[in-house]
Scaffold this active site. Structure first.
Site, PDB file in Angstrom:
ATOM      1  CG  MET A   1      15.151 -65.192  67.799  1.00  0.00           C
ATOM      2  SD  MET A   1      15.671 -66.426  68.959  1.00  0.00           S
ATOM      3  CE  MET A   1      16.729 -65.456  69.979  1.00  0.00           C
ATOM      4  N   PRO A   2      15.836 -64.250  63.031  1.00  0.00           N
ATOM      5  CG  PRO A   2      16.089 -62.303  61.787  1.00  0.00           C
ATOM      6  CD  PRO A   2      15.891 -62.809  63.160  1.00  0.00           C
ATOM      7  CB  THR A   3      18.297 -68.909  61.602  1.00  0.00           C
ATOM      8  OG1 THR A   3      17.893 -68.708  62.957  1.00  0.00           O
ATOM      9  CG2 THR A   3      19.492 -69.836  61.571  1.00  0.00           C
TER      10      THR A   3
END
Length: 80
Positions: free
Chosen positions: A18-20
């Site tokens: 889940m890249p943020t």
């Protein structure tokens, strides 16, 4: 439990990544501009790290111009 090295994932299918991306910018952009930024950042993250679109998060934090410093002067005083 196995450890991963930087840039590696223990889960090879990457479905749980889940890249943020957190963007800080001076306030004043339109909602349309912010939506365009979110779309383009999402596309760049998907292409760069092979993350599924539904896992990409983009956070925009708008900073008041009087609270944003550029070269020792506020953005407000600079007329930004």
């Amino acid at each position: 439990m196995p450890r991963s090295l930087p840039g590696q994932s223990i889960n090879p299918d990457r479905s749980h990544d889940m890249p943020t991306v957190h963007v800080y910018m001076m306030s004043g952009r339109s909602q349309t501009q912010k939506e365009t930024l979110i779309r383009r950042v999402t596309d760049a993250v998907m292409a760069s790290v092979d993350a599924p679109e539904e896992n990409v998060r983009v956070i925009i934090s708008e900073i008041p111009k009087g609270d944003y410093g550029i070269a020792g002067t506020t953005g407000e005083k600079l007329g930004r």
